[in-house]
Write a protein that holds these residues in place. Structure first.
Motif, PDB file in Angstrom:
ATOM      1  N   MET A  56       0.835  -1.202   0.000  1.00  0.00           N
ATOM      2  CA  MET A  56       0.000   0.000   0.000  1.00  0.00           C
ATOM      3  C   MET A  56       0.875   1.260   0.000  1.00  0.00           C
ATOM      4  N   TYR A  57       1.905   1.249   0.832  1.00  0.00           N
ATOM      5  CA  TYR A  57       2.805   2.394   0.897  1.00  0.00           C
ATOM      6  C   TYR A  57       3.521   2.607  -0.443  1.00  0.00           C
ATOM      7  N   LEU A  58       4.103   1.554  -0.984  1.00  0.00           N
ATOM      8  CA  LEU A  58       4.802   1.669  -2.265  1.00  0.00           C
ATOM      9  C   LEU A  58       3.867   2.172  -3.360  1.00  0.00           C
ATOM     10  N   GLN A  59       2.671   1.636  -3.390  1.00  0.00           N
ATOM     11  CA  GLN A  59       1.711   2.027  -4.421  1.00  0.00           C
ATOM     12  C   GLN A  59       1.370   3.510  -4.309  1.00  0.00           C
ATOM     13  N   GLU A  60       1.121   3.988  -3.103  1.00  0.00           N
ATOM     14  CA  GLU A  60       0.779   5.401  -2.925  1.00  0.00           C
ATOM     15  C   GLU A  60       1.932   6.314  -3.326  1.00  0.00           C
ATOM     16  N   VAL A  61       3.138   5.960  -2.921  1.00  0.00           N
ATOM     17  CA  VAL A  61       4.292   6.790  -3.246  1.00  0.00           C
ATOM     18  C   VAL A  61       4.555   6.772  -4.749  1.00  0.00           C
ATOM     19  N   ILE A  62       4.570   5.599  -5.355  1.00  0.00           N
ATOM     20  CA  ILE A  62       4.854   5.492  -6.785  1.00  0.00           C
ATOM     21  C   ILE A  62       3.795   6.205  -7.608  1.00  0.00           C
ATOM     22  N   LEU A  63       2.522   6.019  -7.272  1.00  0.00           N
ATOM     23  CA  LEU A  63       1.465   6.669  -8.041  1.00  0.00           C
ATOM     24  C   LEU A  63       1.507   8.181  -7.904  1.00  0.00           C
ATOM     25  N   SER A  64       2.005   8.682  -6.779  1.00  0.00           N
ATOM     26  CA  SER A  64       2.125  10.129  -6.634  1.00  0.00           C
ATOM     27  C   SER A  64       3.230  10.680  -7.528  1.00  0.00           C
ATOM     28  N   LEU A  65       4.206   9.841  -7.863  1.00  0.00           N
ATOM     29  CA  LEU A  65       5.318  10.262  -8.717  1.00  0.00           C
ATOM     30  C   LEU A  65       5.088   9.941 -10.187  1.00  0.00           C
ATOM     31  N   GLN A  66       4.484   8.793 -10.436  1.00  0.00           N
ATOM     32  CA  GLN A  66       4.281   8.322 -11.811  1.00  0.00           C
ATOM     33  C   GLN A  66       2.906   7.646 -11.893  1.00  0.00           C
ATOM     34  N   PRO A  67       1.856   8.445 -12.178  1.00  0.00           N
ATOM     35  CA  PRO A  67       0.490   7.896 -12.166  1.00  0.00           C
ATOM     36  C   PRO A  67       0.257   6.720 -13.115  1.00  0.00           C
ATOM     37  N   LEU A  68       1.066   6.590 -14.158  1.00  0.00           N
ATOM     38  CA  LEU A  68       0.868   5.499 -15.109  1.00  0.00           C
ATOM     39  C   LEU A  68       1.582   4.220 -14.710  1.00  0.00           C
ATOM     40  N   CYS A  69       2.300   4.239 -13.602  1.00  0.00           N
ATOM     41  CA  CYS A  69       3.059   3.062 -13.176  1.00  0.00           C
ATOM     42  C   CYS A  69       2.125   1.976 -12.638  1.00  0.00           C
ATOM     43  N   LEU A  70       2.378   0.760 -13.072  1.00  0.00           N
ATOM     44  CA  LEU A  70       1.650  -0.398 -12.555  1.00  0.00           C
ATOM     45  C   LEU A  70       2.565  -1.109 -11.571  1.00  0.00           C
TER      46      LEU A  70
END
Length: 125
Positions: A46-60
């Motif tokens: 959950m933490y990784l997903q929130e941080v990554i999506l805040s930086l790169q919204p298209l990242c899966l």
């Protein structure tokens, strides 16, 4: 947990995550278990997903929750679903709460195999 709005305050979210992680580890240790790796993965994800999506919204962010106990593939793959490009791999190791973390020979070989796939790898406990 409700879906967060962006932009995400990285420092605040990281402090929140670390508090949640500590609480979860204390619960696990209180039950007499010694390994926190598998039990904390949903929280870490959950933490990784929130941080990554805040930086790169298209990242899966793909988390391998099916295959455990093997060193054949990384725990997470960060990729672009539009072009199937892979940004990096991540591997979650057991927490070393009271000592410096050093990869074992087996873990080092595992990470070397991931690096041979040609993408960055980050390892964390």
């Amino acid at each position: 947990m409700a879906r967060r709005s962006y932009p995400l305050n990285f420092d605040d979210r990281t402090r929140e995550y670390l508090g949640q992680f500590q609480t979860e580890c204390e619960r696990i240790w209180g039950e007499g278990k010694t390994s926190t790796e598998l039990a904390t993965r949903p929280l870490v994800h959950m933490y990784l997903q929130e941080v990554i999506l805040s930086l790169q919204p298209l990242c899966l962010l793909e988390h391998d929750s099916v295959v455990t106990g093997t060193s054949n593939r990384p725990d997470w793959i960060f990729s672009n679903p539009d072009n199937f490009g892979i940004y990096c791999y991540a591997d979650h190791k057991g927490l070393k709460a009271y000592s410096s973390y050093n990869l074992s020979a087996v873990e080092s070989n595992q990470i070397d195999r991931y690096l041979a796939m040609g993408r960055p790898v980050f390892v964390f406990d």
